[in-house]
Design a protein around this motif. Structure first.
Motif, mmCIF file in Angstrom:
data_model
loop_
_atom_site.group_PDB
_atom_site.id
_atom_site.type_symbol
_atom_site.label_atom_id
_atom_site.label_comp_id
_atom_site.label_asym_id
_atom_site.label_seq_id
_atom_site.Cartn_x
_atom_site.Cartn_y
_atom_site.Cartn_z
ATOM 1 N N ALA A 17 0.863 -1.181 0.000
ATOM 2 C CA ALA A 17 0.000 0.000 0.000
ATOM 3 C C ALA A 17 0.898 1.229 0.000
ATOM 4 O O ALA A 17 1.854 1.294 0.779
ATOM 5 N N HIS A 18 0.607 2.171 -0.857
ATOM 6 C CA HIS A 18 1.413 3.393 -0.987
ATOM 7 C C HIS A 18 0.623 4.544 -0.383
ATOM 8 O O HIS A 18 -0.403 4.953 -0.923
ATOM 9 N N LEU A 19 1.112 5.078 0.735
ATOM 10 C CA LEU A 19 0.327 6.027 1.517
ATOM 11 C C LEU A 19 0.937 7.423 1.565
ATOM 12 O O LEU A 19 0.373 8.290 2.242
ATOM 13 N N LEU A 315 6.616 -5.226 6.561
ATOM 14 C CA LEU A 315 6.430 -3.825 6.174
ATOM 15 C C LEU A 315 5.218 -3.677 5.261
ATOM 16 O O LEU A 315 4.423 -2.736 5.413
ATOM 17 N N ALA A 316 5.092 -4.577 4.317
ATOM 18 C CA ALA A 316 3.961 -4.516 3.395
ATOM 19 C C ALA A 316 2.635 -4.733 4.126
ATOM 20 O O ALA A 316 1.651 -4.024 3.888
ATOM 21 N N ARG A 317 2.603 -5.722 5.040
ATOM 22 C CA ARG A 317 1.374 -5.947 5.820
ATOM 23 C C ARG A 317 1.016 -4.704 6.636
ATOM 24 O O ARG A 317 -0.155 -4.301 6.713
ATOM 25 N N ASP A 318 2.040 -4.111 7.258
ATOM 26 C CA ASP A 318 1.785 -2.921 8.072
ATOM 27 C C ASP A 318 1.273 -1.767 7.231
ATOM 28 O O ASP A 318 0.463 -0.957 7.699
ATOM 29 N N SER A 319 1.743 -1.670 5.979
ATOM 30 C CA SER A 319 1.268 -0.579 5.124
ATOM 31 C C SER A 319 -0.237 -0.689 4.885
ATOM 32 O O SER A 319 -0.936 0.326 4.830
ATOM 33 N N PHE A 320 -0.733 -1.900 4.772
ATOM 34 C CA PHE A 320 -2.185 -2.080 4.626
ATOM 35 C C PHE A 320 -2.899 -1.858 5.953
ATOM 36 O O PHE A 320 -3.996 -1.287 5.995
#
Length: 354
Positions: A17-19, A315-320
Motif C-alpha cells: 500500500a502506498h500512503l 512492512l507490506a502488511r503494516d502498510s495495509f
C-alpha cells in the motif's frame, strides 16, 4: 542442490500500500516536459538539465526554498482537467506495475482550482479519475485532501469541510509543506472537522523538525498517521508514545536523503523504527524531484538496512494495516503477501486451504 543461492524475491511483485505520494510530485519527468511544452511554461534549468535534480539540504531553510521553487515550477505546468486526469491515471498505473494494491494520493485542490472553476471541481476531477483509474489498473485509489502550512488556518478549515463532504472517496485530511512554518495548534479546528466526518488525520511532522515537533503534532492534531515521523527515532520516549498510541508512520527514505534530513541512506533509522514496533508504510513522496518510486524504498530496506524478505513482507502488511483500504483489499493483499513469501503466484491458496 548444494552450492546454490536462492534468488531474492521480486520486490515489484510484493503487494504493497502506498500512503505517501503527492499529486504534482507523482508525475513522471517526461509528463512534466510534455505539459511544459503544451502550456509554454519555461522550467528552471536546474530541473531540466539533468534528472533527478540536485537538491540542497532542506534542513537549511534556503534549501527548502529552492526545493519548493522547483515543485512550484512543476505545479505551474498543470493547467487543465486533462492534465489532472493524466497525473492520477499515470500514478495509479505506475504504482500497480510496482505491486501496489492501494494508493492514497494527496492533493491540495486550491493549486489547480483557477484552471477548472474552483476547488470543488478540482477535487471532483481527481475523485472521478481516481475511481476510473482504480478500475482501469486494478488498484484501489483513495484521495487525501491536504492543507498547506503556508496558508491561513481558515483556508485549512475550508478544505476540511470540502473533504468532509466527500468522505468515502476522500479517505483522509493532511497538512503539508515546511513544518517549520505556521502554528500547528492553529490547524486543530480543521482536523476536528475532518475527524468528525470519519476521515483519517494525516499531517506531516517529524521530518525537518525533531521529536518535540512530533509531540506537538500528536497533542494538537491527534494523527492516525504521521507524514514522515522519522525523527521520532531521535527520542526513546517519543518513539515509545508513537508505538503505544498506534500512530502509523509514512517513511520515505529516498526523500529523507535527497532533502538532507539524513546524509546517506544507511543513516535513515528504518531498522530502529521497525525494531521498536512502529507500524510503517514506505512511500516515495515526490518521485518527480527525488528520482525514486515505491519499490525503490523497499530495495533500500533490503539492500541498505538488511531487511529479510520476511521483514519486507511485514512492512507490506503494516502498510495495509495503517491504510484506509477496504477490508476485502487488505485481506486479499495479506493472502498474496503470504504467497509471495512462499514463492507462489498471487491468488494461490494458503497451505491450510489447499
Amino acid at each position: 542442490m548444494t552450492g546454490t543461492t536462492r534468488t531474492a524475491r521480486d520486490i515489484d511483485t510484493l503487494p504493497k500500500a502506498h500512503l505517501h505520494l503527492h499529486f504534482t510530485g507523482s508525475m513522471a519527468f517526461d509528463t512534466l516536459l510534455d505539459l511544459s511544452v503544451a502550456h509554454r511554461v519555461r522550467l528552471p534549468e536546474s530541473l531540466t538539465a539533468h534528472w533527478p535534480p540536485t537538491l540542497a539540504s532542506a534542513m537549511d531553510e534556503r534549501g527548502w526554498f529552492r526545493f519548493q521553487r522547483l515543485y512550484d515550477a512543476a505545479r505551474a505546468c498543470v493547467r487543465s482537467e486533462d492534465d489532472m486526469r493524466r497525473i492520477v491515471d499515470e500514478a495509479a498505473a505506475t504504482d500497480a506495475a510496482e505491486g501496489s494494491r492501494w494508493l492514497e494520493i494527496q492533493v491540495d485542490p486550491t493549486s489547480y482550482a483557477p484552471f477548472v472553476g474552483g476547488i470543488t471541481p478540482a477535487l471532483e476531477i481527481v475523485l472521478d479519475e481516481a475511481q476510473k483509474a482504480s478500475e482501469r489498473h486494478d488498484i484501489g485509489v483513495g484521495v487525501v485532501v491536504a492543507a498547506s502550512r503556508l496558508k491561513h488556518p481558515f483556508d485549512a478549515r475550508t478544505l476540511a469541510r470540502l473533504a468532509a463532504r466527500n468522505a468515502g472517496p476522500v479517505v483522509g485530511f493532511g497538512l503539508s509543506n515546511d513544518e517549520r512554518r505556521g502554528d500547528t495548534e492553529s490547524f486543530a479546528p480543521a482536523f476536528r472537522i475532518a475527524r468528525d466526518a470519519g476521515l483519517a488525520s494525516l499531517p506531516h511532522g517529524g521530518e525537518l523538525l525533531g521529536p518535540d515537533a512530533v509531540t506537538e503534532t500528536l497533542d494538537a492534531l491527534r494523527p492516525d498517521r504521521l507524514g514522515h515521523g522519522v525523527r521520532s527515532a531521535d527520542s526513546d520516549d517519543v518513539l515509545r508514545r508513537v508505538v503505544d498510541d498506534g500512530v502509523g508512520l509514512e517513511v520515505c527514505p529516498g526523500s529523507n536523503v535527497a532533502l538532507g534530513v539524513y546524509e546517506e541512506a544507511r543513516d535513515v533509522p528504518l531498522r530502529r523504527l521497525f525494531d521498536a514496533g512502529a507500524k510503517m508504510a514506505l512511500g516515495a513522496d515526490d518521485p518527480l524531484l527525488f528520482g525514486s518510486r515505491l519499490s525503490d524504498q523497499y530495495r533500500t530496506a533490503r539492500e541498505v538496512h538488511g531487511f529479510s524478505d520476511a521483514e519486507l513482507a511485514q512492512l507490506a502488511r503494516d502498510s495495509f494495516a495503517i491504510s484506509r483500504a477496504p477490508q476485502d483489499v487488505v485481506q486479499r493483499a495479506n493472502a498474496d503477501i503470504d504467497a509471495w513469501l512462499l514463492g507462489q503466484p498471487a491468488g494461490s491458496p494458503r497451505p491450510n486451504e489447499a
